[in-house]
Design an enzyme around this catalytic site. Structure first.
Site, PDB file in Angstrom:
ATOM      1  N   CYS A  65      -2.636  18.914 -62.462  1.00 23.57           N
ATOM      2  CA  CYS A  65      -3.255  18.480 -63.714  1.00 23.57           C
ATOM      3  C   CYS A  65      -2.300  17.586 -64.508  1.00 23.57           C
ATOM      4  CB  CYS A  65      -3.660  19.697 -64.541  1.00 23.57           C
ATOM      5  SG  CYS A  65      -4.535  19.296 -66.071  1.00 23.57           S
TER       6      CYS A  65
ATOM      7  N   CYS B  82      -6.428  27.813 -66.697  1.00 20.80           N
ATOM      8  CA  CYS B  82      -7.472  27.668 -67.713  1.00 20.80           C
ATOM      9  C   CYS B  82      -8.875  27.774 -67.148  1.00 20.80           C
ATOM     10  CB  CYS B  82      -7.296  26.344 -68.454  1.00 20.80           C
ATOM     11  SG  CYS B  82      -7.647  24.859 -67.477  1.00 20.80           S
TER      12      CYS B  82
END
Length: 361
Positions: free
Chosen positions: A106, A203
């Site tokens: 990410c 997440c």
């Protein structure tokens, strides 16, 4: 007077990125707050359950912070980039019997590559995040990520894959502070998330059940197979390779009468190898997908000494790092290290800055 430099701050709604934005504004930057919309579901309830930097609450918290400190704020859609570079990668690695690090992916491909590109399109000079890290330009002219002032919250491991161009256009305002100092700054500045708890899980897998997430978000289905020892003797049945990682002890449900650990995952035969505690230690690893940061790309056969971290929470072990060929490097450790895990990153540190790193094979 020269025009103020413009910086886009990636705001997750947490205290770290909120203080990063406040600090940069105090330093005279023209600050814009941005939350990256990366959640995949349109359903508000499903999005809220994700929490962390993916949930609706992150947007609301970040918006409140931006209003408090007086900066413009936007939400940018990065769903496609996140799906391709993080979720698909995450699922594919587990299917291959490896243990991915989605935060590294990410950072490299979403927070930096995609966000930086869009930020520069709107005239920004830099992007900034709330990572506990520092940037330094070394005497050799190269940029490197340097450890933060606090070892407890240091987040440099997850940043090893950034490019020179990305680092040139990056700011890490929180790297000079400890977490208690960041919370104190937030409290004194009246930032509304000063006491918000830190996000702990990946997440997009808020409950930590990676295997269920993979089955719910792909066509892959876990296939039970055999637990075996290093000699191939069958010890029992496992639930599917996506449930296991090297070094794992809990959740094996093997009636061995003693502690045993996962030492290898074999996707080609659908086997999970288990062994004794000493079997989890090894003195060598090979990694590919190399990124050279603080040092120029070494010649094949060239060696260097480095402190090598093999997971986020690893304190690091001294090793000799050698470039094997165009795509791979090896690390020979001074002492055996525990649970060298394929799919995780091996990050090479010299002094307190990152020389380079790669993905463990």
């Amino acid at each position: 007077m020269s025009e103020k430099k413009k910086v886009v701050v990636g705001m997750s709604g947490g205290v770290d990125s909120s203080v990063a934005a406040w600090l940069l504004k105090e330093q005279g930057y023209d600050v814009i707050g941005v939350t990256m919309q990366i959640w995949q579901s349109e359903d508000a309830c499903a999005v809220e359950e994700n929490g962390g930097c993916c949930g609706v609450s992150a947007v609301e918290d970040a918006r409140r912070v931006a209003e408090t400190i007086g900066i413009p704020y936007y939400v940018m859609n990065f769903r496609n980039e996140f799906r391709k570079n993080v979720i698909d990668y995450f699922i594919d690695e587990y299917r291959k019997g490896r243990t991915p690090n989605p935060c590294i992916a990410c950072n490299r491909y979403v927070k930096w590559e995609s966000l930086l590109r869009r930020s520069m399109e709107i005239g920004a000079d830099f992007i900034a995040t709330g990572h506990y890290a520092r940037k330094e330009q070394l005497p050799n002219g190269r940029y490197a990520v340097r450890n933060s002032v606090t070892a407890e919250k240091d987040q440099t491991y997850a940043l090893y894959n950034l490019t020179q161009f990305q680092l040139e256009h990056t700011l890490f305002p929180d790297g000079a502070y400890t977490k208690p100092e960041i919370r104190r700054i937030a409290d004194e500045a009246g930032i509304p998330v000063a006491n918000k708890p830190d996000s702990q899980e990946i997440c997009f897998v808020s409950d930590g059940d990676y295997a269920s997430y993979i089955e719910e978000n792909s066509d892959y289905r876990a296939v039970p197979g055999n637990f075996v020892d290093k000699d191939g003797n069958v010890l029992g049945r496992h639930r599917g390779i996506i449930h296991y990682t090297v070094g794992q002890r809990r959740g094996l449900d093997l009636p061995m009468g003693r502690r045993v650990f996962v030492t290898e995952v074999r996707p080609e035969t659908n086997e999970v190898v288990v062994g004794e505690g000493q079997d989890v230690f090894a003195g060598r690893l090979v990694c590919d997908r190399l990124n050279w940061m603080g040092v120029p790309e070494p010649a094949i056969g060239e060696e260097m000494r480095a402190l090598v971290k093999i997971r986020y929470a690893h304190r690091g072990s001294m090793a000799t790092v050698r470039r094997i060929d165009e795509t791979r490097a090896e690390c020979i450790f001074d002492e055996p290290v525990r649970a060298i895990t394929p799919g995780q990153a091996a990050v090479f540190y010299q002094d307190d800055w990152i020389a380079g790193g790669g993905t463990i094979l």
